[in-house]
Design an enzyme around this catalytic site. Structure first.
Site, short mmCIF file in Angstrom:
data_model
loop_
_atom_site.label_atom_id
_atom_site.label_comp_id
_atom_site.label_asym_id
_atom_site.label_seq_id
_atom_site.Cartn_x
_atom_site.Cartn_y
_atom_site.Cartn_z
N ASP A 35 0.85 -1.16 0.01
CA ASP A 35 -0.06 0.16 -0.14
C ASP A 35 0.90 1.37 0.07
O ASP A 35 0.82 2.13 -0.92
CB ASP A 35 -1.01 -0.07 1.23
CG ASP A 35 -1.96 -0.94 1.06
OD1 ASP A 35 -2.28 -1.29 -0.05
OD2 ASP A 35 -2.43 -1.71 2.17
N ARG A 78 1.50 2.74 16.72
CA ARG A 78 0.93 3.85 15.79
C ARG A 78 1.09 5.05 16.30
O ARG A 78 1.84 5.95 15.46
CB ARG A 78 -0.55 3.74 15.39
CG ARG A 78 -0.68 2.53 14.62
CD ARG A 78 0.07 2.39 13.34
NE ARG A 78 -0.54 1.31 12.30
CZ ARG A 78 0.40 0.59 11.87
NH1 ARG A 78 1.55 0.44 12.05
NH2 ARG A 78 -0.01 -0.33 10.97
N ASP A 109 -6.50 1.95 12.52
CA ASP A 109 -5.07 2.70 12.47
C ASP A 109 -4.98 3.95 11.90
O ASP A 109 -4.50 5.13 12.28
CB ASP A 109 -4.13 1.91 11.39
CG ASP A 109 -3.62 0.55 12.15
OD1 ASP A 109 -3.53 0.65 13.27
OD2 ASP A 109 -3.29 -0.53 11.27
N SER A 167 -2.54 -9.85 5.24
CA SER A 167 -1.90 -8.32 5.63
C SER A 167 -1.20 -8.27 6.64
O SER A 167 -2.04 -8.81 7.95
CB SER A 167 -3.19 -7.34 5.39
OG SER A 167 -2.68 -6.18 6.31
#
Ligand code: ARG
Length: 395
Positions: free
Chosen positions: A12, A91, A120, A170
């Protein structure tokens, strides 16, 4: 525009880099290492190949361990009782590092690769807003264009790069947790296939001999394994390896996301689960029953805030004051036994414990008199008995 992109080197974010370049932007890529195993040199090369003007590799593994993982251990952080928050915890740190670069580089925008269906995006956007205010734009091309993995792969193919949609899952990996999503795992009834796992052996294939470990804690933080002192980065990687080799650390979880969806999540987190189990046990040796119940509530609130992307919420800091205060006595040793996918605490010791062998012994030492015991029970049960009688409660 000058855009600073949070770049993992995956499908991505690589496609986003290519897209932003096609749109004529100057792109500065930032890769933040939080203990994931991938080759950072390769990520940098790929960034330049896709047209990055400049690349930053920031190793934040130590900070991740000391400022994030340590707090998660002290808070026994398991979201909805199961998920040790690996992705959720990393994150805010990644976003903070990206914001730092954006400021230094005078960026007009920052970009990330999150979708509109995940947690996220909430975590990234909130922390980026906190550091950058409204001046710097936040771009989320996957969310905006509803970019699929196939489309992302096509964009990259235009630039002669094969990142491989052949990767079924993923995956998001850091020192604390490996998160695996997608493909057959999206069927909550299907057992996760063996190829989803990388940190743990199948319990059926684990060694026949159990593994014993002694984890030493100081002020709620693990500091040693089998008597050998080591820093938290080393300690967590060591336990991931040792405990994972005995088939312990797999998690299969139906999870309530912030964005209104239930998802089936698969994780591997041998060290996280082992350390939280051990820490919780040691807390029980130390705390009063009231402290323990209070701590459970505080832990859950802290864990929810972090999962839900509200790292910047001031209440988190207030909760940490209580968590740190109570952890100042959580010092001692916990013995663990790991065997074919199971883990048990089999012993513990703390100098701050009010546990007394002579008090609990049925045969010797302190013994309340019959009169003391009766008096206590009479007064203890008075409220309940009186209320039950008044209502004619039966059975
Ligand atoms: N469900 C977990 C969370 O929200 C893991 C997310 C994994 N992210 C990923 N890009 N694979 O924290």
């Amino acid at each position: 525009m000058r855009v600073v992109l949070a770049y993992s080197g995956g499908l991505d974010t690589s496609a986003i880099l290519a897209l932003l370049r096609e749109q004529g932007h100057e792109v500065i890529t930032v890769t933040v290492s939080v203990g994931q195993e991938e080759e950072l040199k390769g990520v940098e090369e790929k960034a330049y190949k896709l047209g990055a003007a400049k690349h930053y590799t920031i190793d934040a593994t130590r900070e991740f361990a000391e400022e994030y993982i340590a707090r998660a251990i002290k808070a026994n952080a398991l979201y909805e009782g199961k998920y040790p928050l690996g992705t959720a915890l990393a994150r805010p740190l990644i976003a903070a590092k990206v914001a730092e670069v954006a400021k230094r580089e005078g960026a007009d925008a920052v970009a990330h690769g999150c979708t509109a269906k995940g947690n996220d995006q909430v975590r990234f956007d909130t922390v980026l807003r906190y550091y950058l205010g409204d001046e710097v734009e936040i771009l989320a091309p996957v969310r905006q264009l509803r970019l699929t993995r196939e489309e992302a792969a096509k964009i990259l193919a235009r630039h002669g790069i094969d990142v491989g949609v052949h990767k079924k899952y993923s995956i998001d990996e850091n020192l604390w947790t490996r998160s695996i999503e997608g493909d057959v795992l999206d069927d909550p009834l299907a057992e996760p296939p063996e190829d989803a796992f990388a940190w743990t052996v199948a319990p059926e294939k684990a060694p026949d001999e159990p593994l014993y470990l002694e984890v030493g804690f100081e002020n709620g933080v693990p500091v040693s394994v089998n008597g050998e002192r080591m820093d938290l980065v080393k300690l967590v990687s060591l336990l991931n390896r040792l405990v994972g080799a005995h088939g312990y650390g797999r998690i299969d979880h139906i999870e309530n996301r912030v964005v209104g969806l239930k998802s089936r999540e698969v994780y591997e987190a041998p060290a996280a689960l082992a350390l939280i189990e051990a820490h919780r046990d040691l807390e029980k040796m130390v705390y009063t029953p009231r402290e323990l119940r209070f701590k459970n509530m505080v832990d859950e609130m802290w864990t929810d805030l972090v999962y839900q992307g509200l790292w910047v919420e001031p209440l988190r800091v207030a909760l940490e004051k209580a968590i740190d205060w109570l952890n100042q006595w959580v010092t001692g040793v916990v013995k663990l036994k790991v065997y074919k996918g199971s883990l048990r605490v089999v012993g513990r010791w703390s100098s701050n414990s009010s546990y007394s062998r002579s008090l609990i012994d049925y045969n010797e030492g302190w013994y309340p008199s019959d009169e003391e015991a009766r008096g206590f029970i009479t007064i203890w049960s008075m409220h309940s008995l009186a209320a039950a009688k008044a209502r004619g409660l039966r059975g």
